[in-house]
Design a protein around this motif. Structure first.
Motif, PDB file in Angstrom:
ATOM      1  N   TYR A 121      -0.348   3.465   3.220  1.00 48.16           N
ATOM      2  CA  TYR A 121      -0.475   1.782   3.312  1.00 48.16           C
ATOM      3  C   TYR A 121       1.042   1.259   3.077  1.00 48.16           C
ATOM      4  O   TYR A 121       1.399   0.794   1.850  1.00 48.16           O
ATOM      5  N   PRO A 122       1.950   1.301   4.067  1.00 49.31           N
ATOM      6  CA  PRO A 122       3.033   0.574   4.016  1.00 49.31           C
ATOM      7  C   PRO A 122       3.179  -0.923   3.473  1.00 49.31           C
ATOM      8  O   PRO A 122       2.165  -1.553   4.209  1.00 49.31           O
ATOM      9  N   ALA A 123       4.146  -1.440   3.128  1.00 48.95           N
ATOM     10  CA  ALA A 123       4.495  -2.837   2.661  1.00 48.95           C
ATOM     11  C   ALA A 123       4.425  -3.692   4.188  1.00 48.95           C
ATOM     12  O   ALA A 123       4.863  -3.295   5.038  1.00 48.95           O
ATOM     13  N   VAL A 128       2.084 -10.942   7.361  1.00 50.25           N
ATOM     14  CA  VAL A 128       0.982  -9.960   7.904  1.00 50.25           C
ATOM     15  C   VAL A 128       0.033  -9.941   6.580  1.00 50.25           C
ATOM     16  O   VAL A 128       0.374  -9.719   5.653  1.00 50.25           O
ATOM     17  N   GLY A 129      -1.275  -9.766   7.241  1.00 50.69           N
ATOM     18  CA  GLY A 129      -2.241  -9.365   6.138  1.00 50.69           C
ATOM     19  C   GLY A 129      -3.238 -10.465   6.004  1.00 50.69           C
ATOM     20  O   GLY A 129      -3.105 -11.973   5.880  1.00 50.69           O
ATOM     21  N   ASP A 130      -4.743 -10.325   5.935  1.00 53.48           N
ATOM     22  CA  ASP A 130      -5.576 -11.242   5.780  1.00 53.48           C
ATOM     23  C   ASP A 130      -5.809 -11.355   4.189  1.00 53.48           C
ATOM     24  O   ASP A 130      -6.211 -10.598   3.466  1.00 53.48           O
ATOM     25  N   ARG A 137      -7.434  -4.089  -0.236  1.00 54.62           N
ATOM     26  CA  ARG A 137      -6.294  -3.290   0.004  1.00 54.62           C
ATOM     27  C   ARG A 137      -5.647  -2.943  -1.446  1.00 54.62           C
ATOM     28  O   ARG A 137      -4.937  -1.833  -1.462  1.00 54.62           O
ATOM     29  N   THR A 138      -5.646  -3.785  -2.153  1.00 57.40           N
ATOM     30  CA  THR A 138      -5.104  -3.503  -3.608  1.00 57.40           C
ATOM     31  C   THR A 138      -5.785  -2.372  -4.069  1.00 57.40           C
ATOM     32  O   THR A 138      -5.268  -1.356  -4.627  1.00 57.40           O
ATOM     33  N   PRO A 190      -8.205   3.347   7.202  1.00 55.04           N
ATOM     34  CA  PRO A 190      -6.774   2.853   7.620  1.00 55.04           C
ATOM     35  C   PRO A 190      -6.815   1.113   7.441  1.00 55.04           C
ATOM     36  O   PRO A 190      -8.000   0.610   7.209  1.00 55.04           O
ATOM     37  N   VAL A 191      -5.728   0.781   7.248  1.00 53.08           N
ATOM     38  CA  VAL A 191      -5.819  -0.778   7.081  1.00 53.08           C
ATOM     39  C   VAL A 191      -4.593  -1.322   8.125  1.00 53.08           C
ATOM     40  O   VAL A 191      -3.241  -1.108   7.905  1.00 53.08           O
ATOM     41  N   ASN A 192      -5.145  -2.099   9.172  1.00 56.52           N
ATOM     42  CA  ASN A 192      -3.945  -2.377  10.018  1.00 56.52           C
ATOM     43  C   ASN A 192      -4.270  -3.978  10.558  1.00 56.52           C
ATOM     44  O   ASN A 192      -5.311  -4.339  11.214  1.00 56.52           O
ATOM     45  N   GLU A 193      -3.656  -4.678   9.843  1.00 56.79           N
ATOM     46  CA  GLU A 193      -3.750  -6.209   9.775  1.00 56.79           C
ATOM     47  C   GLU A 193      -2.663  -7.101  10.494  1.00 56.79           C
ATOM     48  O   GLU A 193      -2.466  -7.990  10.312  1.00 56.79           O
ATOM     49  N   VAL A 194      -1.911  -6.097  11.265  1.00 61.25           N
ATOM     50  CA  VAL A 194      -0.357  -6.666  11.810  1.00 61.25           C
ATOM     51  C   VAL A 194      -0.883  -7.302  13.061  1.00 61.25           C
ATOM     52  O   VAL A 194      -1.923  -6.770  14.102  1.00 61.25           O
TER      53      VAL A 194
END
Length: 243
Positions: A121-123, A128-130, A137-138, A190-194
Motif C-alpha cells: 500500500y504505497p503512499a 488520490v484516495g476516496d 485503508r488505515t 488491493p487498494v487502487n484509487e488512483v
C-alpha cells in the motif's frame, strides 16, 4: 540505564525527525503542490467558480511549517519506543556492540514497519484516495505493519534456533521473514484509487519521496543512536569514592 537510553532516544529521534523533515520539504512538498493544483483544476472543471483554497483551514505555508512539527513529533515518539525496545534487546539478541545493535535494530524496523506496508500500500498524494474508504485503508495498513513485526519476531526466533552456521542461519531467517510477508501481500485486498489520467510520474515521485523521507529518518536515527551508544560504552566508569 533505561532512563538514559530513553532520553537519548527522544532527543536523537527529534533530531532525526527534523532531518527527515528537511528531506520531505525539499523533495516531497513540490509533489504535494502539484497534486493540489491538479485537484483544484479538476474541482474547477466540475464546479466553475469553486475555490479550493477557501476550504482549507490551514494554508500551504502553514502546512509546510507544520511538516517539521509533524516529523519532529514523529521522531520523538519513535525514538522513545525504539529506546525501550533497544533496552530490552541489549545483551540478548543481535550484534554484541551497542552501535551495531542500534544499526541492526533501526534497519530491521525500517523494513518491518515501513517497507513491508509500502510495497503493498504505497503512499498517495492528497489528490488520490476516496475519503469514504480511509478507515478501511488505515486498517489494512496497520495489518501489514503487524505482519511485518510478527515476521521479524519469527525470523529472529528462527535464527536463534539454527546452529548449522552463519549462512544457514541467515538463510533460514530470511525465509522465515518472507513467507508470512509474501502471504500477506498476496491475500490482503488491493487498494487502487488512483483516478484515470493522474500523471504516473507525479504519483511515483511522491511515493518515492515519502519512502525516502522514512529512509532518511531511520538511517539518521540509527547512525546517531548507534554512535551515541558506542560513545557511552567507551566512556570510563568512575568508581564511587568510599565513605
Amino acid at each position: 540505564m533505561v532512563r538514559t537510553l530513553l532520553v537519548r532516544g527522544l532527543l536523537l529521534g527529534l533530531l532525526a525527525g527534523l532531518i527527515a523533515g528537511g528531506f520531505a520539504f525539499a523533495f516531497g512538498e513540490p509533489g504535494v503542490d502539484s497534486a493540489i493544483a491538479l485537484e483544484e483544476a479538476h474541482a474547477a472543471q466540475e464546479a466553475p467558480g469553486h475555490d479550493h483554497g477557501e476550504e482549507a483551514l490551514v494554508g500551504r505555508p502553514g502546512q509546510k511549517a507544520g511538516l517539521f512539527l509533524a516529523t519532529g513529533l514523529y521522531g520523538l515518539a519513535v525514538g522513545g519506543i525504539f529506546a525501550l525496545v533497544y533496552a530490552g534487546l541489549r545483551g540478548r539478541v543481535g550484534p554484541r556492540s551497542d552501535g551495531g545493535l542500534a544499526l541492526a535494530a533501526a534497519g530491521t524496523a525500517f523494513v518491518a514497519v515501513i517497507l513491508v506496508p509500502f510495497v503493498k500500500y504505497p503512499a498517495n498524494p492528497p489528490a488520490v484516495g476516496d475519503p469514504e474508504t480511509i478507515n478501511s485503508r488505515t486498517l489494512l495498513y496497520v495489518v501489514t505493519i503487524l505482519v511485518g513485526l510478527a515476521a521479524t519476531a519469527i525470523a529472529v526466533a528462527t535464527a536463534r534456533r539454527v546452529t548449522a552456521g552463519p549462512w544457514a542461519r541467515w538463510g533460514a531467517a530470511v525465509a522465515a521473514f518472507l513467507v508470512p510477508v509474501i502471504a500477506a501481500w498476496t491475500l490482503l485486498p488491493p487498494v487502487n484509487e488512483v483516478p484515470d489520467g493522474f500523471p504516473a510520474t507525479l504519483l511515483w515521485q511522491f511515493r518515492l519521496a515519502s519512502l525516502g523521507t522514512q529512509l532518511v529518518f531511520w538511517a539518521a536515527f540509527g547512525v546517531l543512536f548507534g554512535w551515541a551508544c558506542d560513545r557511552a560504552s567507551r566512556r570510563p566508569v568512575t568508581a564511587a569514592s568510599p565513605g
